[in-house]
Design a protein around this motif. Sequence first.
Motif, PDB file in Angstrom:
ATOM      1  N   ASP A 106     100.698  92.875  11.348  1.00  0.00           N
ATOM      2  CA  ASP A 106     100.239  92.386  12.643  1.00  0.00           C
ATOM      3  C   ASP A 106     100.062  93.499  13.670  1.00  0.00           C
ATOM      4  OD1 ASP A 106     102.855  93.048  12.836  1.00  0.00           O
ATOM      5  OD2 ASP A 106     103.510  91.225  13.860  1.00  0.00           O
ATOM      6  N   ASP A 107      99.938  94.736  13.195  1.00  0.00           N
ATOM      7  CA  ASP A 107      99.735  95.873  14.087  1.00  0.00           C
ATOM      8  C   ASP A 107      98.300  95.845  14.622  1.00  0.00           C
ATOM      9  OD1 ASP A 107      99.719  98.218  15.473  1.00  0.00           O
ATOM     10  OD2 ASP A 107     100.011  99.525  13.750  1.00  0.00           O
ATOM     11  N   THR A 108      98.142  95.523  15.890  1.00  0.00           N
ATOM     12  CA  THR A 108      96.795  95.417  16.474  1.00  0.00           C
ATOM     13  C   THR A 108      96.179  96.773  16.760  1.00  0.00           C
ATOM     14  OG1 THR A 108      97.773  95.257  18.692  1.00  0.00           O
ATOM     15  CG2 THR A 108      97.315  93.188  17.515  1.00  0.00           C
ATOM     16  N   SER A 109      96.969  97.845  16.669  1.00  0.00           N
ATOM     17  CA  SER A 109      96.420  99.182  16.928  1.00  0.00           C
ATOM     18  C   SER A 109      95.767  99.790  15.699  1.00  0.00           C
ATOM     19  CB  SER A 109      97.534 100.113  17.424  1.00  0.00           C
ATOM     20  OG  SER A 109      98.490 100.345  16.402  1.00  0.00           O
ATOM     21  N   LEU A 110      95.861  99.139  14.546  1.00  0.00           N
ATOM     22  CA  LEU A 110      95.282  99.656  13.306  1.00  0.00           C
ATOM     23  C   LEU A 110      94.137  98.770  12.842  1.00  0.00           C
ATOM     24  CD1 LEU A 110      95.272 101.500  10.774  1.00  0.00           C
ATOM     25  CD2 LEU A 110      96.947  99.918   9.771  1.00  0.00           C
ATOM     26  N   ASP A 111      93.001  99.410  12.590  1.00  0.00           N
ATOM     27  CA  ASP A 111      91.856  98.736  11.976  1.00  0.00           C
ATOM     28  C   ASP A 111      91.641  99.334  10.595  1.00  0.00           C
ATOM     29  OD1 ASP A 111      91.497  97.251  14.238  1.00  0.00           O
ATOM     30  OD2 ASP A 111      89.860  98.473  15.038  1.00  0.00           O
ATOM     31  N   VAL A 112      91.659  98.491   9.565  1.00  0.00           N
ATOM     32  CA  VAL A 112      91.347  98.920   8.199  1.00  0.00           C
ATOM     33  C   VAL A 112      89.880  98.587   7.942  1.00  0.00           C
ATOM     34  CG1 VAL A 112      91.927  98.696   5.761  1.00  0.00           C
ATOM     35  CG2 VAL A 112      93.718  98.487   7.502  1.00  0.00           C
ATOM     36  N   LEU A 113      89.097  99.595   7.567  1.00  0.00           N
ATOM     37  CA  LEU A 113      87.643  99.450   7.515  1.00  0.00           C
ATOM     38  C   LEU A 113      87.107  99.783   6.131  1.00  0.00           C
ATOM     39  CD1 LEU A 113      87.002 101.480  10.784  1.00  0.00           C
ATOM     40  CD2 LEU A 113      87.196  98.995  10.624  1.00  0.00           C
ATOM     41  N   LEU A 114      86.006  99.146   5.792  1.00  0.00           N
ATOM     42  CA  LEU A 114      85.197  99.508   4.626  1.00  0.00           C
ATOM     43  C   LEU A 114      83.820  99.897   5.142  1.00  0.00           C
ATOM     44  CD1 LEU A 114      85.904  97.006   1.683  1.00  0.00           C
ATOM     45  CD2 LEU A 114      86.195  99.496   1.687  1.00  0.00           C
ATOM     46  N   ILE A 115      83.421 101.146   4.911  1.00  0.00           N
ATOM     47  CA  ILE A 115      82.188 101.680   5.489  1.00  0.00           C
ATOM     48  C   ILE A 115      81.226 102.055   4.371  1.00  0.00           C
ATOM     49  CG2 ILE A 115      81.217 103.461   6.980  1.00  0.00           C
ATOM     50  CD1 ILE A 115      83.935 103.691   8.344  1.00  0.00           C
ATOM     51  N   ASP A 116      79.989 101.618   4.488  1.00  0.00           N
ATOM     52  CA  ASP A 116      78.956 101.950   3.508  1.00  0.00           C
ATOM     53  C   ASP A 116      78.357 103.317   3.820  1.00  0.00           C
ATOM     54  OD1 ASP A 116      79.139  99.465   2.139  1.00  0.00           O
ATOM     55  OD2 ASP A 116      77.930  98.517   3.710  1.00  0.00           O
ATOM     56  N   THR A 117      78.124 104.113   2.769  1.00  0.00           N
ATOM     57  CA  THR A 117      77.489 105.416   2.930  1.00  0.00           C
ATOM     58  C   THR A 117      76.045 105.346   2.435  1.00  0.00           C
ATOM     59  OG1 THR A 117      78.000 106.355   0.739  1.00  0.00           O
ATOM     60  CG2 THR A 117      79.751 106.395   2.401  1.00  0.00           C
ATOM     61  N   LYS A 118      75.280 106.362   2.782  1.00  0.00           N
ATOM     62  CA  LYS A 118      73.879 106.401   2.370  1.00  0.00           C
ATOM     63  C   LYS A 118      73.716 106.662   0.876  1.00  0.00           C
ATOM     64  CE  LYS A 118      73.372 111.304   3.591  1.00  0.00           C
ATOM     65  NZ  LYS A 118      72.657 112.268   4.464  1.00  0.00           N
ATOM     66  N   ARG A 119      74.796 107.017   0.206  1.00  0.00           N
ATOM     67  CA  ARG A 119      74.751 107.237  -1.241  1.00  0.00           C
ATOM     68  C   ARG A 119      75.263 106.036  -2.020  1.00  0.00           C
ATOM     69  NH1 ARG A 119      73.840 112.502  -2.761  1.00  0.00           N
ATOM     70  NH2 ARG A 119      74.955 112.183  -4.735  1.00  0.00           N
ATOM     71  N   LYS A 142      94.313 103.140  17.169  1.00  0.00           N
ATOM     72  CA  LYS A 142      93.942 103.168  18.586  1.00  0.00           C
ATOM     73  C   LYS A 142      95.150 103.485  19.460  1.00  0.00           C
ATOM     74  CE  LYS A 142      92.435  99.126  17.681  1.00  0.00           C
ATOM     75  NZ  LYS A 142      91.944  97.735  17.729  1.00  0.00           N
ATOM     76  N   ASN A 143      94.899 104.321  20.462  1.00  0.00           N
ATOM     77  CA  ASN A 143      95.907 104.644  21.460  1.00  0.00           C
ATOM     78  C   ASN A 143      95.346 104.268  22.826  1.00  0.00           C
ATOM     79  OD1 ASN A 143      97.661 105.912  23.353  1.00  0.00           O
ATOM     80  ND2 ASN A 143      98.233 107.453  21.844  1.00  0.00           N
ATOM     81  N   PRO A 144      95.980 103.340  23.557  1.00  0.00           N
ATOM     82  CA  PRO A 144      95.428 102.897  24.840  1.00  0.00           C
ATOM     83  C   PRO A 144      95.369 103.991  25.893  1.00  0.00           C
ATOM     84  CG  PRO A 144      97.654 102.026  24.508  1.00  0.00           C
ATOM     85  CD  PRO A 144      97.236 102.641  23.216  1.00  0.00           C
ATOM     86  N   CYS A 145      96.140 105.069  25.706  1.00  0.00           N
ATOM     87  CA  CYS A 145      96.143 106.170  26.676  1.00  0.00           C
ATOM     88  C   CYS A 145      95.197 107.298  26.285  1.00  0.00           C
ATOM     89  CB  CYS A 145      97.561 106.731  26.823  1.00  0.00           C
ATOM     90  SG  CYS A 145      98.787 105.521  27.360  1.00  0.00           S
ATOM     91  N   ALA A 146      94.466 107.124  25.215  1.00  0.00           N
ATOM     92  CA  ALA A 146      93.653 108.215  24.671  1.00  0.00           C
ATOM     93  C   ALA A 146      92.407 108.463  25.502  1.00  0.00           C
ATOM     94  CB  ALA A 146      93.264 107.908  23.230  1.00  0.00           C
ATOM     95  N   ARG A 147      92.068 109.741  25.631  1.00  0.00           N
ATOM     96  CA  ARG A 147      90.790 110.151  26.222  1.00  0.00           C
ATOM     97  C   ARG A 147      89.859 110.735  25.161  1.00  0.00           C
ATOM     98  NH1 ARG A 147      92.369 114.037  31.061  1.00  0.00           N
ATOM     99  NH2 ARG A 147      90.088 114.240  31.095  1.00  0.00           N
ATOM    100  N   LEU A 148      90.438 111.192  24.056  1.00  0.00           N
ATOM    101  CA  LEU A 148      89.652 111.791  22.981  1.00  0.00           C
ATOM    102  C   LEU A 148      89.970 111.095  21.665  1.00  0.00           C
ATOM    103  CD1 LEU A 148      90.087 115.602  23.820  1.00  0.00           C
ATOM    104  CD2 LEU A 148      88.190 114.102  24.453  1.00  0.00           C
ATOM    105  N   THR A 149      89.080 111.295  20.685  1.00  0.00           N
ATOM    106  CA  THR A 149      89.247 110.724  19.345  1.00  0.00           C
ATOM    107  C   THR A 149      89.204 111.846  18.318  1.00  0.00           C
ATOM    108  OG1 THR A 149      88.232 108.624  19.982  1.00  0.00           O
ATOM    109  CG2 THR A 149      88.295 109.127  17.637  1.00  0.00           C
TER     110      THR A 149
END
Length: 384
Positions: free
Chosen positions: A47-60, A70-77
């Motif tokens: 139930d950690d809302t700061s973590l997104d687990v993703l599946l991303i398609d590539t061009k290959r 995610k960090n709510p205090c973040a200015r950079l990634t």
Amino acid sequence: MGCMFSQLAAKFSFFPPSPPTYQIKKSENGKLTVVSSSSSMPIPVADDTSLDVLLIDTKRGNKIVAFYLKNPCARLTVLYSHGNATDLGQLYDLFVQLKVNLRVNLMGYDYSGYGASTGKPSESNTYADIEAVYEYLQTEYGISEEDLILYGQSVGSGPTLHLAAKLPRLRGVVLHSGILSGLRVLCHVNFSFCVDIYKNINKIQKVKCPVLVIHGTEDDVVNWLHGNGLWKMAREPYEPLWIKGGGHCNLELFPDYIRHLCKFIYEMENMTTEIRLKRIRQSLRLPTRSNTSSSVTSDWCCCKIKLCQPKCFKCPKCPKPRCSKCCWWPNGSCCLKPSHVNCCWKPKCPTCLLGCSCCCIKCSEWRCCVGIHNELNGSGTREV
């Protein structure tokens, strides 16, 4: 032949954990979750809302797994490209610490063939992987390159520099135990060959943002000379961190590691466009601009241009190129006189009815014929 070399290089370069340390499952609400394959691996809280687990398609055609913390205090990634023989299941705990201590959002991903990502590991696949993750950051999270720091560890320095060389407004780059090239790690040579991969030695000079190099002095996998070489060739090198006694896989355990990273992130957060431009000018050592004709002459000297010589600077109608340094054109040019209108180099003077008898082509002072005509009075004699 090229495909055979690529497969041979891949066998020597990629060692994904087998079996993977985690698995991806879909929960009842349709959200992807992580399940550890080993009891010793840390498991993200479901139930950690700061973590997104993703599946991303590539061009290959591959589907790669990514963790976005995610960090709510973040200015950079930070976009993290991990090293060899590891996957996201082993790195999750490190990602959490970096997210908190550096106060950043962090995106980590598994290369094709690593962890739960599909496909096979290869140099070209890792390039497609990081490009897909960067595009996802842009479209789904609204992260621009100005707010992005690329982090590459060991083999991850390859895809990191591949992407960094294409992003001119990137905020910064971190090379952790980076390599000059794959062949230079295996054979300790000073040249490239057809089987070489990740030729970072050719890409580092294309990176236009600050580059932080971190390397252990006792690294027996990737020699310290690789990190030192990357730092020396960077266009905008940041103060490096040479960890005395550090190896290849334990730099995170040294206090200087997180301390130096925090300093780098802090400076990148407070770096304005004006400061960046000033540093770029200093690194390029641009000459001071001047309005004098001498500076223009030196910049446009036709001695340095073999095929295309510039025309007269002050007289656009003059058909003859000039150069103050060339011996074939005495005393620079005919256009040094401020009062001329047309240049007298032409064999015939359009304003002279006597066939250019007064034309300065015969005059050692190289004046313009119109200027001379202006000095003639009605009797045809020259006024002094």
